[in-house]
Design an enzyme around this catalytic site. Structure first.
Site, PDB file in Angstrom:
ATOM      1  N   ARG A  25       0.838  -1.216   0.000  1.00  0.00           N
ATOM      2  CA  ARG A  25       0.000   0.000   0.000  1.00  0.00           C
ATOM      3  C   ARG A  25       0.873   1.267   0.000  1.00  0.00           C
ATOM      4  O   ARG A  25       1.037   1.919  -1.013  1.00  0.00           O
ATOM      5  CB  ARG A  25      -0.957  -0.042   1.205  1.00  0.00           C
ATOM      6  CG  ARG A  25      -2.121   0.942   1.105  1.00  0.00           C
ATOM      7  CD  ARG A  25      -1.783   2.356   1.502  1.00  0.00           C
ATOM      8  NE  ARG A  25      -1.319   2.465   2.874  1.00  0.00           N
ATOM      9  CZ  ARG A  25      -0.723   3.566   3.350  1.00  0.00           C
ATOM     10  NH1 ARG A  25      -0.543   4.620   2.579  1.00  0.00           N
ATOM     11  NH2 ARG A  25      -0.298   3.599   4.595  1.00  0.00           N
ATOM     12  N   ASP A  26       1.483   1.575   1.124  1.00  0.00           N
ATOM     13  CA  ASP A  26       2.322   2.775   1.225  1.00  0.00           C
ATOM     14  C   ASP A  26       3.470   2.716   0.219  1.00  0.00           C
ATOM     15  O   ASP A  26       3.843   3.730  -0.380  1.00  0.00           O
ATOM     16  CB  ASP A  26       2.857   2.877   2.662  1.00  0.00           C
ATOM     17  CG  ASP A  26       3.658   4.126   2.930  1.00  0.00           C
ATOM     18  OD1 ASP A  26       3.584   5.080   2.132  1.00  0.00           O
ATOM     19  OD2 ASP A  26       4.377   4.160   3.947  1.00  0.00           O
ATOM     20  N   HIS A 217       6.432   4.298  12.510  1.00  0.00           N
ATOM     21  CA  HIS A 217       6.543   4.255  11.055  1.00  0.00           C
ATOM     22  C   HIS A 217       7.657   5.231  10.643  1.00  0.00           C
ATOM     23  O   HIS A 217       7.425   6.430  10.516  1.00  0.00           O
ATOM     24  CB  HIS A 217       5.190   4.668  10.452  1.00  0.00           C
ATOM     25  CG  HIS A 217       5.111   4.579   8.959  1.00  0.00           C
ATOM     26  ND1 HIS A 217       4.265   3.696   8.316  1.00  0.00           N
ATOM     27  CD2 HIS A 217       5.743   5.252   7.977  1.00  0.00           C
ATOM     28  CE1 HIS A 217       4.384   3.848   7.011  1.00  0.00           C
ATOM     29  NE2 HIS A 217       5.272   4.788   6.767  1.00  0.00           N
ATOM     30  N   HIS A 219      10.881   6.644   8.289  1.00  0.00           N
ATOM     31  CA  HIS A 219      11.449   6.731   6.946  1.00  0.00           C
ATOM     32  C   HIS A 219      12.957   6.936   7.076  1.00  0.00           C
ATOM     33  O   HIS A 219      13.427   7.574   8.019  1.00  0.00           O
ATOM     34  CB  HIS A 219      10.812   7.894   6.172  1.00  0.00           C
ATOM     35  CG  HIS A 219       9.444   7.571   5.652  1.00  0.00           C
ATOM     36  ND1 HIS A 219       8.805   8.325   4.705  1.00  0.00           N
ATOM     37  CD2 HIS A 219       8.594   6.555   5.949  1.00  0.00           C
ATOM     38  CE1 HIS A 219       7.615   7.795   4.435  1.00  0.00           C
ATOM     39  NE2 HIS A 219       7.458   6.720   5.185  1.00  0.00           N
ATOM     40  N   CYS A 250       6.706   9.256  -0.011  1.00  0.00           N
ATOM     41  CA  CYS A 250       5.482  10.050   0.076  1.00  0.00           C
ATOM     42  C   CYS A 250       5.491  11.079  -1.036  1.00  0.00           C
ATOM     43  O   CYS A 250       6.403  11.892  -1.112  1.00  0.00           O
ATOM     44  CB  CYS A 250       5.369  10.748   1.427  1.00  0.00           C
ATOM     45  SG  CYS A 250       3.981  11.899   1.477  1.00  0.00           S
ATOM     46  N   ASN A 259      10.761   4.581   2.806  1.00  0.00           N
ATOM     47  CA  ASN A 259      10.206   3.797   3.898  1.00  0.00           C
ATOM     48  C   ASN A 259      11.328   2.899   4.417  1.00  0.00           C
ATOM     49  O   ASN A 259      12.153   2.406   3.649  1.00  0.00           O
ATOM     50  CB  ASN A 259       9.091   2.888   3.363  1.00  0.00           C
ATOM     51  CG  ASN A 259       7.756   3.584   3.291  1.00  0.00           C
ATOM     52  OD1 ASN A 259       7.353   4.267   4.226  1.00  0.00           O
ATOM     53  ND2 ASN A 259       7.052   3.414   2.174  1.00  0.00           N
TER      54      ASN A 259
HETATM   55 MG    MG Z   1       5.706   5.508   4.758  1.00  0.00          MG
END
Ligand code: MG
Length: 310
Positions: A25-26, A217, A219, A250, A259
């Site tokens: 997804r991300d 989460h 990065h 992003c 990520n």
């Molecule tokens: Mg992310």
């Protein structure tokens, strides 16, 4: 070299970490190359086969905003036999309707700790976005679904700079007050450092938020993702988001590449003797395969090291 680190446990860390895999997804939503639905389905199956137990599958956002995930309706039924929890992102009630109609049992909403990102990403103020999530979370819970609340820009915002801790704590509390079961604290532009991580976690604890409801989460934009993860683990956090092969970033955030790669995370956790259930070789093979689908090498250091051929 057998492709695994030597196990040397360190004190004060959780025995087990649940990895919340966000690559499908991300990760993919920030990849330019259009990925066919069948490839996404195979990706999720391979992630589950590698031992990941929580795999965020897709997003029920309007197809116009994220063309890469416009196939959510076609993809989700192809995952019916996947032996893992499959959360999906829903931006609003319309998205929730679509997700619940397909039998989704875990959903996620995506909030912002800052006004500028809320405005640019959600086209709303922070308060308006929370008001939008309220019926989404309430209806999801009525339906028995587990709800995750993402909170982005927890450590820095490309337009606003450093984000005051009380502001982050306040929005985080609001998401939990709406009924979110867990929070994921996002360092969307990768600027956090370990002391900052610890300070935010302490701030949340002081505000009554238990550590077991918090995931992180990170990065790796500035190379800090694993340091920050270790700081969070030392604080007792045991849910860590990561993206297989380091997929994605992003699209709205300046220099938000990176990520945290799941393989890089698993290498560290394996070395620390922390249980994840993930087979690093199988995961690496999956990311090498996915990189071939995307036509470029994986940015994960561990994937590159383990797949390097003399
Ligand atoms: Mg992310």
């Amino acid at each position: 070299m057998n492709g695994l680190p030597m196990k040397v446990p360190a004190p004060g860390l959780p025995a087990r970490v649940r990895i919340h895999e966000v690559g499908a997804r991300d990760g993919l939503q920030n990849e330019k190359t259009a990925v066919p639905t069948a490839v996404k389905a195979e990706f999720v199956h391979r992630l589950a086969a590698a031992g990941l137990t929580t795999i965020e599958a897709t997003s029920f956002v309007h197809p116009k905003w994220v063309p890469q995930l416009a196939d959510a309706e076609a993809l989700f039924p192809l995952l019916a036999d996947v032996d893992a929890a499959l959360p999906v992102l829903v931006p609003n009630e319309r998205g929730l309707d679509r997700a619940l109609a397909l039998g989704a049992t875990r959903i996620a909403v995506f909030g912002s700790a800052t006004e500028t990102f809320a405005s640019r990403n959600l086209n709303r103020t922070v308060a308006e976005s929370l008001a939008m999530f309220e019926p989404v979370v309430a209806r999801a819970r009525q339906d028995g679904a587990h709800v995750r609340g993402y909170l982005s820009m927890c450590f820095g915002d490309p337009w606003e700079g450093p984000v005051p801790l009380p502001q982050v704590v306040s929005v985080a509390k609001s998401l939990l007050d709406l009924g979110c079961d867990e929070l994921s604290l996002g360092d969307t532009i990768g600027v956090a450092t370990p002391g900052h991580v610890q300070a935010l976690l302490e701030g949340l604890n002081d505000a009554g938020v238990a550590t077991d409801r918090i995931g992180v989460h990170f990065h790796d934009t500035y190379g800090q993702a694993l340091s920050n993860t270790l700081a969070a683990l030392r604080h007792g956090v045991s849910t860590v988001d990561a993206s297989a092969g380091g997929l994605g970033g992003c699209p709205y955030a300046k220099s938000a590449t990176g990520n945290l790669a799941t393989e890089d995370l698993v290498w560290m956790l394996d070395g620390l003797g922390i249980e994840t259930g993930v087979d690093l070789a199988a995961l690496t093979a999956t990311s090498v395969w996915m990189a071939e689908q995307l036509g470029r090498p994986s940015p994960s250091r561990t994937v590159r090291a383990l797949s390097h051929k003399e």
